[in-house]
Design a protein around this motif. Structure first.
Motif, PDB file in Angstrom:
ATOM      1  N   VAL A 154       0.853  -1.182   0.000  1.00  8.31           N
ATOM      2  CA  VAL A 154       0.000   0.000   0.000  1.00  8.31           C
ATOM      3  C   VAL A 154       0.894   1.239   0.000  1.00  8.31           C
ATOM      4  CG1 VAL A 154      -1.846  -1.209   1.194  1.00  8.31           C
ATOM      5  CG2 VAL A 154      -0.205   0.145   2.521  1.00  8.31           C
ATOM      6  N   PHE A 155       0.283   2.398  -0.155  1.00  7.43           N
ATOM      7  CA  PHE A 155       1.007   3.669  -0.173  1.00  7.43           C
ATOM      8  C   PHE A 155       0.474   4.539   0.950  1.00  7.43           C
ATOM      9  CE2 PHE A 155       1.730   8.049  -1.746  1.00  7.43           C
ATOM     10  CZ  PHE A 155       3.085   7.980  -2.026  1.00  7.43           C
ATOM     11  N   SER A 156       1.343   4.859   1.914  1.00  7.11           N
ATOM     12  CA  SER A 156       0.969   5.710   3.037  1.00  7.11           C
ATOM     13  C   SER A 156       1.384   7.140   2.722  1.00  7.11           C
ATOM     14  CB  SER A 156       1.664   5.238   4.322  1.00  7.11           C
ATOM     15  OG  SER A 156       1.325   3.910   4.629  1.00  7.11           O
ATOM     16  N   THR A 157       0.408   8.019   2.634  1.00  8.20           N
ATOM     17  CA  THR A 157       0.686   9.389   2.226  1.00  8.20           C
ATOM     18  C   THR A 157       0.483  10.378   3.364  1.00  8.20           C
ATOM     19  OG1 THR A 157       0.111  11.142   0.652  1.00  8.20           O
ATOM     20  CG2 THR A 157      -1.679   9.709   1.386  1.00  8.20           C
ATOM     21  N   ASP A 158       1.217  11.463   3.313  1.00  8.02           N
ATOM     22  CA  ASP A 158       1.011  12.568   4.246  1.00  8.02           C
ATOM     23  C   ASP A 158      -0.093  13.513   3.777  1.00  8.02           C
ATOM     24  OD1 ASP A 158       2.803  12.001   6.284  1.00  8.02           O
ATOM     25  OD2 ASP A 158       4.462  13.076   5.349  1.00  8.02           O
ATOM     26  N   SER A 159      -0.553  13.350   2.532  1.00  8.04           N
ATOM     27  CA  SER A 159      -1.488  14.317   1.935  1.00  8.04           C
ATOM     28  C   SER A 159      -2.784  13.631   1.534  1.00  8.04           C
ATOM     29  CB  SER A 159      -0.865  14.979   0.699  1.00  8.04           C
ATOM     30  OG  SER A 159       0.334  15.658   1.035  1.00  8.04           O
ATOM     31  N   PHE A 160      -3.853  13.902   2.278  1.00  7.28           N
ATOM     32  CA  PHE A 160      -5.165  13.362   1.892  1.00  7.28           C
ATOM     33  C   PHE A 160      -5.582  13.923   0.533  1.00  7.28           C
ATOM     34  CE2 PHE A 160      -9.768  13.128   1.800  1.00  7.28           C
ATOM     35  CZ  PHE A 160     -10.015  11.861   2.290  1.00  7.28           C
ATOM     36  N   TYR A 161      -5.379  15.211   0.341  1.00  4.33           N
ATOM     37  CA  TYR A 161      -5.633  15.845  -0.959  1.00  4.33           C
ATOM     38  C   TYR A 161      -4.288  16.001  -1.656  1.00  4.33           C
ATOM     39  CZ  TYR A 161     -10.125  16.811   1.225  1.00  4.33           C
ATOM     40  OH  TYR A 161     -11.334  16.680   1.864  1.00  4.33           O
ATOM     41  N   LEU A 167      -0.761  10.482  -9.440  1.00  2.69           N
ATOM     42  CA  LEU A 167      -0.325   9.555  -8.405  1.00  2.69           C
ATOM     43  C   LEU A 167      -0.933   8.169  -8.578  1.00  2.69           C
ATOM     44  CD1 LEU A 167       1.198   8.973  -5.780  1.00  2.69           C
ATOM     45  CD2 LEU A 167      -0.814   9.805  -4.531  1.00  2.69           C
ATOM     46  N   VAL A 168      -2.232   8.098  -8.827  1.00  2.00           N
ATOM     47  CA  VAL A 168      -2.893   6.789  -8.962  1.00  2.00           C
ATOM     48  C   VAL A 168      -2.267   5.980 -10.086  1.00  2.00           C
ATOM     49  CG1 VAL A 168      -5.060   5.619  -9.525  1.00  2.00           C
ATOM     50  CG2 VAL A 168      -5.058   7.545  -7.924  1.00  2.00           C
ATOM     51  N   ALA A 169      -1.993   6.621 -11.210  1.00  2.00           N
ATOM     52  CA  ALA A 169      -1.364   5.922 -12.332  1.00  2.00           C
ATOM     53  C   ALA A 169       0.034   5.444 -11.976  1.00  2.00           C
ATOM     54  CB  ALA A 169      -1.318   6.835 -13.552  1.00  2.00           C
ATOM     55  N   THR A 170       0.774   6.252 -11.240  1.00  2.00           N
ATOM     56  CA  THR A 170       2.120   5.867 -10.827  1.00  2.00           C
ATOM     57  C   THR A 170       2.079   4.666  -9.886  1.00  2.00           C
ATOM     58  OG1 THR A 170       2.920   8.132 -11.020  1.00  2.00           O
ATOM     59  CG2 THR A 170       4.217   6.643  -9.652  1.00  2.00           C
ATOM     60  N   LEU A 171       1.171   4.688  -8.927  1.00  2.00           N
ATOM     61  CA  LEU A 171       1.052   3.579  -7.992  1.00  2.00           C
ATOM     62  C   LEU A 171       0.610   2.308  -8.697  1.00  2.00           C
ATOM     63  CD1 LEU A 171      -0.624   5.369  -4.950  1.00  2.00           C
ATOM     64  CD2 LEU A 171       1.805   4.993  -5.393  1.00  2.00           C
ATOM     65  N   ASN A 172      -0.314   2.451  -9.624  1.00  9.02           N
ATOM     66  CA  ASN A 172      -0.783   1.287 -10.376  1.00  9.02           C
ATOM     67  C   ASN A 172       0.352   0.660 -11.174  1.00  9.02           C
ATOM     68  OD1 ASN A 172      -2.097   0.202 -13.139  1.00  9.02           O
ATOM     69  ND2 ASN A 172      -3.488  -0.127 -11.432  1.00  9.02           N
ATOM     70  N   ARG A 173       1.194   1.498 -11.753  1.00  6.92           N
ATOM     71  CA  ARG A 173       2.319   0.994 -12.543  1.00  6.92           C
ATOM     72  C   ARG A 173       3.280   0.180 -11.693  1.00  6.92           C
ATOM     73  NH1 ARG A 173       7.052   3.667 -13.353  1.00  6.92           N
ATOM     74  NH2 ARG A 173       6.094   5.659 -12.762  1.00  6.92           N
ATOM     75  N   MET A 174       3.420   0.559 -10.415  1.00  5.85           N
ATOM     76  CA  MET A 174       4.322  -0.148  -9.509  1.00  5.85           C
ATOM     77  C   MET A 174       3.606  -1.229  -8.692  1.00  5.85           C
ATOM     78  SD  MET A 174       7.208   1.116 -10.236  1.00  5.85           S
ATOM     79  CE  MET A 174       8.229   0.430  -8.932  1.00  5.85           C
ATOM     80  N   HIS A 175       2.379  -1.553  -9.085  1.00  4.58           N
ATOM     81  CA  HIS A 175       1.571  -2.596  -8.455  1.00  4.58           C
ATOM     82  C   HIS A 175       1.361  -2.344  -6.963  1.00  4.58           C
ATOM     83  CE1 HIS A 175      -0.684  -6.214  -8.414  1.00  4.58           C
ATOM     84  NE2 HIS A 175       0.176  -6.916  -7.680  1.00  4.58           N
ATOM     85  N   ILE A 176       1.130  -1.078  -6.632  1.00  6.57           N
ATOM     86  CA  ILE A 176       0.710  -0.709  -5.287  1.00  6.57           C
ATOM     87  C   ILE A 176      -0.810  -0.678  -5.288  1.00  6.57           C
ATOM     88  CG2 ILE A 176       0.667   1.165  -3.597  1.00  6.57           C
ATOM     89  CD1 ILE A 176       3.565   1.742  -4.405  1.00  6.57           C
ATOM     90  N   LEU A 177      -1.412  -1.345  -4.310  1.00  8.56           N
ATOM     91  CA  LEU A 177      -2.833  -1.668  -4.391  1.00  8.56           C
ATOM     92  C   LEU A 177      -3.764  -0.581  -3.882  1.00  8.56           C
ATOM     93  CD1 LEU A 177      -2.720  -5.421  -3.258  1.00  8.56           C
ATOM     94  CD2 LEU A 177      -2.400  -4.436  -5.549  1.00  8.56           C
TER      95      LEU A 177
END
Length: 239
Positions: A154-161, A167-177
């Motif tokens: 998973v990806f833990s972020t400091d920024s809710f917004y 970002l979503v596309a980047t995470l998807n590319r790295m298979h972060i769920l």
């Protein structure tokens, strides 16, 4: 014994503790899932309770939103109250087309955009991973209890917004769920103190299709997550 943020006395917090971000969710868990719950903290309205689940002592305590707050409570729970097993229960937004609302996600590891873990690791990148025994226990229980669950990064972020619109596309590319806000920090604190930590999450928002759970659907899905977390938490007690 008290800390600046927890008013519980020595022995009032169990070795296994569930950590919802929302203190009112801690209250809900205590009142609906634990036998004979008693409130052990209300400092800064961060509610905490201890009761029993299937005859085993379990605590539940809110941590607030974000890694700094979660890490603060995890630090005090482990260091001052000798908590050994910490299980985050919360929501997340899926970033994978194969994961949708109502699904459960067991976070084997957590990437992050936060500098919190680097600050603990002399500027290096820390691989924030769940405790394997808790992870294995949760996965085995989920196979028996849960219709749809996923295990991964998973990806833990400091920024809710988040300002990064890609970002979503980047995470998807790295298979972060999925995206959430606490697991990476929790895993680092637990690792430093040789404690066990795991995050079990309900997908409340599908960031690919923009589907979102209603309040009623959230309650039903969260109950499944809570039961799985409690079963995992008490598995660490000796028979």
């Amino acid at each position: 014994m008290t800390t600046p943020h927890i008013q519980a006395q020595a022995g009032e917090i169990a070795e296994s503790c569930l950590l919802p971000g929302d203190p009112l969710r801690a209250k809900f868990i205590a009142e609906h899932f634990l036998a004979q719950p008693r409130q052990i903290n209300a400092t800064r309205n961060m509610l905490g309770y201890t009761g029993t689940y299937r005859g085993r002592p379990v605590s539940v305590m809110g941590t607030g939103m974000g890694m700094p707050s979660c890490m603060l409570y995890a630090e005090e729970l482990i260091r001052e109250y000798r908590v050994k097993r910490l299980i985050r229960v919360g929501s997340c937004g899926s970033t994978d087309a194969g994961i949708t609302v109502n699904d459960l996600l067991i976070a084997a590891s957590a990437s992050t955009d936060s500098s919190a873990n680097r600050n603990q690791f002399n500027g290096y990148d820390f691989a924030a991973a769940a405790d394997f025994n808790l992870l294995e226990t949760a996965v085995n229980a989920a196979r028996q209890q849960v219709a749809r669950f996923h295990v991964g990064n998973v990806f833990s972020t400091d920024s809710f917004y988040h300002p990064d619109k890609k970002l979503v596309a980047t995470l998807n590319r790295m298979h972060i769920l999925a995206i959430e806000m606490e697991a990476a920090g929790l895993y680092a604190v637990a690792a430093r103190h040789r404690a066990q930590a795991l995050a079990i999450l309900t997908v409340s928002d599908d960031l690919v299709t923009q589907q979102h759970l209603s309040a009623e659907q959230r309650e039903r899905s969260f109950q499944q997550m809570i039961t799985l977390a409690l079963d995992t938490a008490i598995a660490g007690y000796p028979d």
